[in-house]
Scaffold this active site. Structure first.
Site, short mmCIF file in Angstrom:
data_model
loop_
_atom_site.label_atom_id
_atom_site.label_comp_id
_atom_site.label_asym_id
_atom_site.label_seq_id
_atom_site.Cartn_x
_atom_site.Cartn_y
_atom_site.Cartn_z
N ARG A 70 0.84 -1.19 0.00
CA ARG A 70 0.00 0.00 0.00
C ARG A 70 0.88 1.25 0.00
O ARG A 70 1.89 1.30 0.71
CB ARG A 70 -0.90 0.04 1.25
CG ARG A 70 -2.02 -0.99 1.27
CD ARG A 70 -3.09 -0.69 0.24
NE ARG A 70 -4.21 -1.63 0.29
CZ ARG A 70 -4.28 -2.74 -0.44
NH1 ARG A 70 -3.31 -3.06 -1.28
NH2 ARG A 70 -5.34 -3.54 -0.37
N HIS A 107 -1.00 -1.07 -9.64
CA HIS A 107 -1.61 -1.90 -8.59
C HIS A 107 -2.22 -3.20 -9.14
O HIS A 107 -3.44 -3.39 -9.13
CB HIS A 107 -2.68 -1.10 -7.82
CG HIS A 107 -2.94 -1.69 -6.46
ND1 HIS A 107 -3.04 -0.96 -5.31
CD2 HIS A 107 -3.10 -2.99 -6.06
CE1 HIS A 107 -3.26 -1.75 -4.28
NE2 HIS A 107 -3.30 -3.01 -4.72
P1 NDP Z 1 -1.41 -10.94 5.97
O1 NDP Z 1 -2.44 -10.26 6.76
O2 NDP Z 1 -1.54 -12.40 5.71
O3 NDP Z 1 0.02 -10.73 6.67
C1 NDP Z 1 0.46 -9.53 7.15
C2 NDP Z 1 1.90 -9.66 7.62
O4 NDP Z 1 2.35 -8.38 8.08
C3 NDP Z 1 2.06 -10.64 8.76
O5 NDP Z 1 3.28 -11.31 8.66
C4 NDP Z 1 2.06 -9.70 9.98
O6 NDP Z 1 2.78 -10.19 11.08
C5 NDP Z 1 2.78 -8.51 9.43
N1 NDP Z 1 2.42 -7.32 10.20
C6 NDP Z 1 1.21 -6.74 10.33
N2 NDP Z 1 1.28 -5.68 11.16
C7 NDP Z 1 2.56 -5.61 11.55
C8 NDP Z 1 3.25 -4.73 12.42
N3 NDP Z 1 2.64 -3.72 13.04
N4 NDP Z 1 4.55 -4.95 12.62
C9 NDP Z 1 5.18 -5.99 12.01
N5 NDP Z 1 4.58 -6.86 11.18
C10 NDP Z 1 3.29 -6.66 10.95
O7 NDP Z 1 -1.26 -10.13 4.60
P2 NDP Z 1 -0.97 -10.69 3.13
O8 NDP Z 1 0.38 -11.29 3.10
O9 NDP Z 1 -2.12 -11.50 2.65
O10 NDP Z 1 -1.00 -9.33 2.29
C11 NDP Z 1 -0.16 -8.23 2.60
C12 NDP Z 1 -0.69 -6.98 1.92
O11 NDP Z 1 -0.45 -7.04 0.52
C13 NDP Z 1 -2.20 -6.79 1.99
O12 NDP Z 1 -2.59 -6.27 3.24
C14 NDP Z 1 -2.45 -5.83 0.86
O13 NDP Z 1 -2.36 -4.49 1.32
C15 NDP Z 1 -1.30 -6.09 -0.10
N6 NDP Z 1 -1.78 -6.63 -1.38
C16 NDP Z 1 -1.38 -6.01 -2.54
C17 NDP Z 1 -1.77 -6.50 -3.76
C18 NDP Z 1 -1.30 -5.88 -5.02
O14 NDP Z 1 -1.73 -6.27 -6.10
N7 NDP Z 1 -0.40 -4.92 -4.98
C19 NDP Z 1 -2.65 -7.68 -3.88
C20 NDP Z 1 -2.97 -8.28 -2.60
C21 NDP Z 1 -2.55 -7.75 -1.41
P3 NDP Z 1 2.32 -11.54 11.88
O15 NDP Z 1 2.50 -12.65 10.87
O16 NDP Z 1 3.28 -11.62 12.99
O17 NDP Z 1 0.88 -11.33 12.24
#
Ligand code: NDP
Length: 318
Positions: free
Chosen positions: A233, A281
């Site tokens: 994002r 995107h």
């Molecule tokens: P998930 O919700 O599965 O995973 C999020 C990860 O980020 C987890 O490892 C989590 O840690 C970590 N995280 C969240 N908050 C924090 C924090 N405050 N500090 C440290 N680590 C943190 O997300 P996805 O992998 O499914 O997707 C990631 C993002 O990709 C989506 O939210 C979306 O915005 C983006 N996206 C973009 C697309 C594109 O086409 N450009 C398409 C699809 C998604 P923990 O594992 O410890 O909980």
């Protein structure tokens, strides 16, 4: 699922300006033939809607849906849904976490990592100047890649990048175990994870904790000349600082798929930086044929009074 599982399951309303309704309807009805799938523009009795499959629906969308049981976010990132104040209370929200989506994302990240690791931006620029600008290839073992966010998408991408021989560190909230990936967690490890990267990949969800997490100070901690990849994002990053650091060369090059705002305005200076690749995107998208099964499973669970899978936690924001 067996035929006996494919019971009539009420009405699902669909809303997305980006996805094709007929394709999704076919995919969902291949899983649940008796599910009534209607486009939001054709809903006659909102009180008959039980399930909503939505991407960025307009304000007030859910107001008259008094019998809603499940909201399915048509995508992996739920930030656009969670920041709203008009969500019906107590209705579970799920998101798509389709393995094909993770594969598509990993493919994009791998492409971007290889692009920077093999100095392709330098060769593209040299080609425009008709210059034979030899730069000796680096071995992947000598290139450090840090992936911020090891969720459904980040973990798969980190795994695929290490499979190519790169030295991969992954950063998340809680520690993770991913083959070949050095896992670090928590805010006190973030600056070091950024500072050791030749290539930094941003794969975090947008939450109150992660908004602007890559501010100017953190971007300045990147190694001089390092590459920056954002497939998550735009709001995770101070985009003005990013632009300035790319202009000065402190950040050597970038592959960017997410921006603030989107679409990126035509007069944004990022468009004209020769060391930046911009894609609109699309690093990964939800694929109807493979996502429909997980949606169907959740509809069946909810209609049987059970909790759905992949529920998001509004308090955490992802
Ligand atoms: P998930 O919700 O599965 O995973 C999020 C990860 O980020 C987890 O490892 C989590 O840690 C970590 N995280 C969240 N908050 C924090 C924090 N405050 N500090 C440290 N680590 C943190 O997300 P996805 O992998 O499914 O997707 C990631 C993002 O990709 C989506 O939210 C979306 O915005 C983006 N996206 C973009 C697309 C594109 O086409 N450009 C398409 C699809 C998604 P923990 O594992 O410890 O909980």
């Amino acid at each position: 699922m067996t035929d006996a599982d494919r019971l009539p399951s009420g009405t699902l309303v669909f809303y997305s300006k980006f996805d094709d309704f007929d394709t999704w309807k076919r995919a969902l009805q291949a899983q649940l033939p008796h599910l009534n799938v209607v486009h939001s523009s054709a809903v006659e009795r909102p009180e008959d809607v039980h399930y909503a499959l939505v991407w960025k629906p307009p304000v007030g969308f859910f107001d008259a849906m008094k019998n809603l049981r499940l909201i399915i976010n048509l995508g992996a990132g739920v930030d656009s849904l969670l920041h709203r104040t008009d969500l019906p209370a107590g209705i579970p929200i799920t998101r798509l976490t389709d393995p094909q989506m993770a594969r598509m994302m990993a493919g994009y990240v791998l492409f971007a990592v290889l692009r920077h690791a093999r100095d392709i931006p330098h060769f593209e620029q040299s080609q425009r100047e008709a210059t034979w600008a030899y730069r000796h290839p680096r071995s992947p073992e000598d290139v450090s890649v840090t992936v911020l966010g090891l969720g459904q998408l980040g973990a798969k991408a980190a795994f695929e990048v290490q499979r190519q021989g790169f030295k991969v560190t992954g950063w998340s909230r809680k520690p993770k175990q991913i083959d070949g990936v050095h896992s670090v967690s928590g805010m006190d490890t973030l600056d070091a994870a950024i500072g050791q990267a030749d290539i930094l990949v941003v794969m975090l969800p947008l939450t109150p904790q992660t908004r602007q997490i890559l501010d100017r100070t953190r971007l300045m901690k990147m190694r001089p000349g390092a590459a920056f990849i954002n497939v998550a994002r735009g709001e995770l990053v101070d985009q003005q600082a990013l632009t300035e650091l790319l202009t000065s060369g402190h950040i050597g090059s970038a592959t960017l798929d997410a921006f603030t705002p989107e679409p990126l305005p035509a007069d944004d200076p990022l468009w004209r930086l020769p060391n930046v690749l911009i894609t609109p995107h699309l690093a990964s998208v939800a694929l109807p044929a493979s996502s429909a099964e997980q949606i169907a499973v959740n509809i069946l669970r909810v209609s049987a009074g059970e909790s759905p899978d992949h529920v998001i936690d509004p308090a955490q924001g992802y």
